[in-house]
Design a protein around this motif. Sequence first.
Motif, short mmCIF file in Angstrom:
data_model
loop_
_atom_site.label_atom_id
_atom_site.label_comp_id
_atom_site.label_asym_id
_atom_site.label_seq_id
_atom_site.Cartn_x
_atom_site.Cartn_y
_atom_site.Cartn_z
N LEU A 44 -5.31 -0.36 5.16
CA LEU A 44 -5.37 0.97 5.77
C LEU A 44 -4.69 0.92 7.13
O LEU A 44 -5.01 0.07 7.97
CB LEU A 44 -6.83 1.41 5.94
N TYR A 45 -3.70 1.82 7.29
CA TYR A 45 -3.06 2.00 8.59
C TYR A 45 -3.49 3.36 9.14
O TYR A 45 -3.44 4.36 8.42
CB TYR A 45 -1.54 1.95 8.46
N ARG A 46 -3.90 3.38 10.40
CA ARG A 46 -4.30 4.64 11.03
C ARG A 46 -3.54 4.79 12.34
O ARG A 46 -3.58 3.90 13.20
CB ARG A 46 -5.81 4.66 11.28
N ASP A 47 -2.79 5.90 12.45
CA ASP A 47 -1.95 6.13 13.62
C ASP A 47 -0.97 4.99 13.85
O ASP A 47 -0.70 4.58 14.99
CB ASP A 47 -2.81 6.33 14.88
N GLY A 48 -0.44 4.43 12.75
CA GLY A 48 0.57 3.39 12.86
C GLY A 48 0.04 2.02 13.22
O GLY A 48 0.81 1.13 13.58
N THR B 188 -4.26 10.98 9.47
CA THR B 188 -3.48 9.94 10.15
C THR B 188 -3.49 8.62 9.38
O THR B 188 -2.92 7.64 9.84
CB THR B 188 -4.06 9.68 11.55
N SER B 189 -4.13 8.61 8.21
CA SER B 189 -4.28 7.37 7.45
C SER B 189 -3.17 7.19 6.43
O SER B 189 -2.70 8.16 5.82
CB SER B 189 -5.64 7.34 6.74
N VAL B 190 -2.75 5.94 6.24
CA VAL B 190 -1.80 5.55 5.20
C VAL B 190 -2.41 4.37 4.46
O VAL B 190 -2.87 3.40 5.07
CB VAL B 190 -0.43 5.17 5.80
N ILE B 191 -2.39 4.46 3.12
CA ILE B 191 -3.07 3.47 2.28
C ILE B 191 -2.06 2.65 1.49
O ILE B 191 -1.06 3.17 0.98
CB ILE B 191 -4.03 4.16 1.29
N LYS C 210 2.77 10.81 -0.29
CA LYS C 210 3.04 11.07 1.12
C LYS C 210 2.28 10.11 2.03
O LYS C 210 2.77 9.74 3.09
CB LYS C 210 2.67 12.51 1.47
N ARG C 211 1.08 9.70 1.59
CA ARG C 211 0.28 8.84 2.46
C ARG C 211 -0.29 7.63 1.74
O ARG C 211 -1.29 7.05 2.19
CB ARG C 211 -0.86 9.66 3.09
N ALA C 212 0.35 7.24 0.64
CA ALA C 212 -0.14 6.06 -0.08
C ALA C 212 1.00 5.40 -0.85
O ALA C 212 1.88 6.08 -1.39
CB ALA C 212 -1.27 6.44 -1.03
N LEU C 213 0.95 4.08 -0.88
CA LEU C 213 1.85 3.28 -1.72
C LEU C 213 0.97 2.44 -2.65
O LEU C 213 0.16 1.64 -2.19
CB LEU C 213 2.73 2.37 -0.86
N ILE C 214 1.14 2.68 -3.96
CA ILE C 214 0.37 1.95 -4.96
C ILE C 214 1.33 1.05 -5.72
O ILE C 214 2.24 1.53 -6.40
CB ILE C 214 -0.34 2.90 -5.93
N THR C 215 1.17 -0.25 -5.60
CA THR C 215 2.02 -1.20 -6.31
C THR C 215 1.28 -1.75 -7.51
O THR C 215 0.09 -2.04 -7.45
CB THR C 215 2.45 -2.36 -5.38
N VAL C 216 2.01 -1.90 -8.61
CA VAL C 216 1.44 -2.42 -9.86
C VAL C 216 2.29 -3.62 -10.28
O VAL C 216 3.47 -3.48 -10.59
CB VAL C 216 1.45 -1.35 -10.97
N ARG C 217 1.67 -4.78 -10.28
CA ARG C 217 2.37 -6.00 -10.67
C ARG C 217 1.80 -6.52 -11.99
O ARG C 217 0.59 -6.61 -12.16
CB ARG C 217 2.20 -7.08 -9.59
N LYS C 218 2.68 -6.85 -12.91
CA LYS C 218 2.22 -7.34 -14.22
C LYS C 218 1.91 -8.84 -14.20
O LYS C 218 1.35 -9.37 -15.14
CB LYS C 218 3.27 -7.03 -15.30
N ASP C 219 2.33 -9.53 -13.13
CA ASP C 219 2.03 -10.96 -12.97
C ASP C 219 2.19 -11.30 -11.50
O ASP C 219 2.34 -10.42 -10.66
CB ASP C 219 2.94 -11.83 -13.86
#
Length: 381
Positions: free
Chosen positions: A64-68, A88-91, A163-172
């Motif tokens: 969690l990033y809040r205000d950078g 102000t949160s980025v996940i 806009k406020r989240a990056l979800i990464t999916v890794r298969k391995d």
Amino acid sequence: MTGYRLEPATAASPSDARPGPRDGAELPAGDASQTTFHGENPAMVPAATIASSTPTKCQARTRLYRDGVLALEGFPVDDISDHLCDETSVIWLDLRDPDREDLAVLSAEFGLHPLAVEDAVHEHERPKLDRYKSHLFLAAYAVQLDTSTGQLKTSELAAFITKRALITVRKDDGLDISSVVDYWDASPDLAKFGVGYLLHGLLDNVVDGHFAVVQSLDDAIEDLEDRLFSETPQDRDVQRRSFELRKSLVLLRRVVLPMREVVNSLMRRDLQIVNEALHPYYQDVYDHVLRATEWTESLRDLVATILETNLTIQSNRMNVISKKVTSWAAIIAVPTFVTGFYGMNVPYPGFGQEWGVFVAIIFMIAIAAILYVVFRRKDWL
């Protein structure tokens, strides 16, 4: 959907190929079956980001990033909804080897499109960037070259970009997630740019991996060139190695070439992912993609040239052998002719005389010597 059939990443040894636990908790530190390309245990890489609890069956990582500023990491996945209420949160949420049920848990929360979720689960997707109403979907591949065999290993990666989240999916564990986190930690001044900052760290790590593999392939081809003109013939090894490297280059091209369009699309202003401050960083990634693509194309041509040169060298070597065999056969034919002529049992000059034998021997030696000198001057022997 149909895509290129890419070879999934494999671990460094047969024992590394076993599937790991999917209980969402930290893996045992001694579990050798869970290694990245760099031999690092995912339970310890980086351990602080592993979610303390998650409704998914797979392992999850959170930040969690809040205000950078990095405010929290490793928090429960269930707390994401509360954190997103803060503007102000980025996940960042990372899922390792999830199934459809795992992604369905998050689909409603983030408004993920069903087609994007299907692509994230489906294997062998082509690298691409799809645009949906509420998010973007990115598919890419991390790569690694086995220098001993020339085999290229790939690791599939998917990402949902909101806009406020990056979800990464890794298969391995093919993508070394610790390198991505280290990049974020090394550039805290860029964290104020939100998801664009997180996405740049991810893409920069993936593209740098592509570039490193192209460089390794270049080194392998240089070694192949040295073996091509070795004094000791290595035709079979050169031929086999050439086909292995050519196969890896074809696979690498399928991974690298579409990344040009992916990065170029992300820099579009209407997507509102890359602002003016981040644009130079994405341009640098794009330049690396172009260089890797051009380098891959040139190496493919070089391997094709090596194959043709190897066949030409084999043909020339066969011609040299044929000339030598023919020359020696001509030399041996002289005494064969003379002895055969004298073996007809008819009177001839010197017949029944001792000097006749010496004359015949001297004649055979002289003609053979003359032929030998002539063939040597013509470089046939």
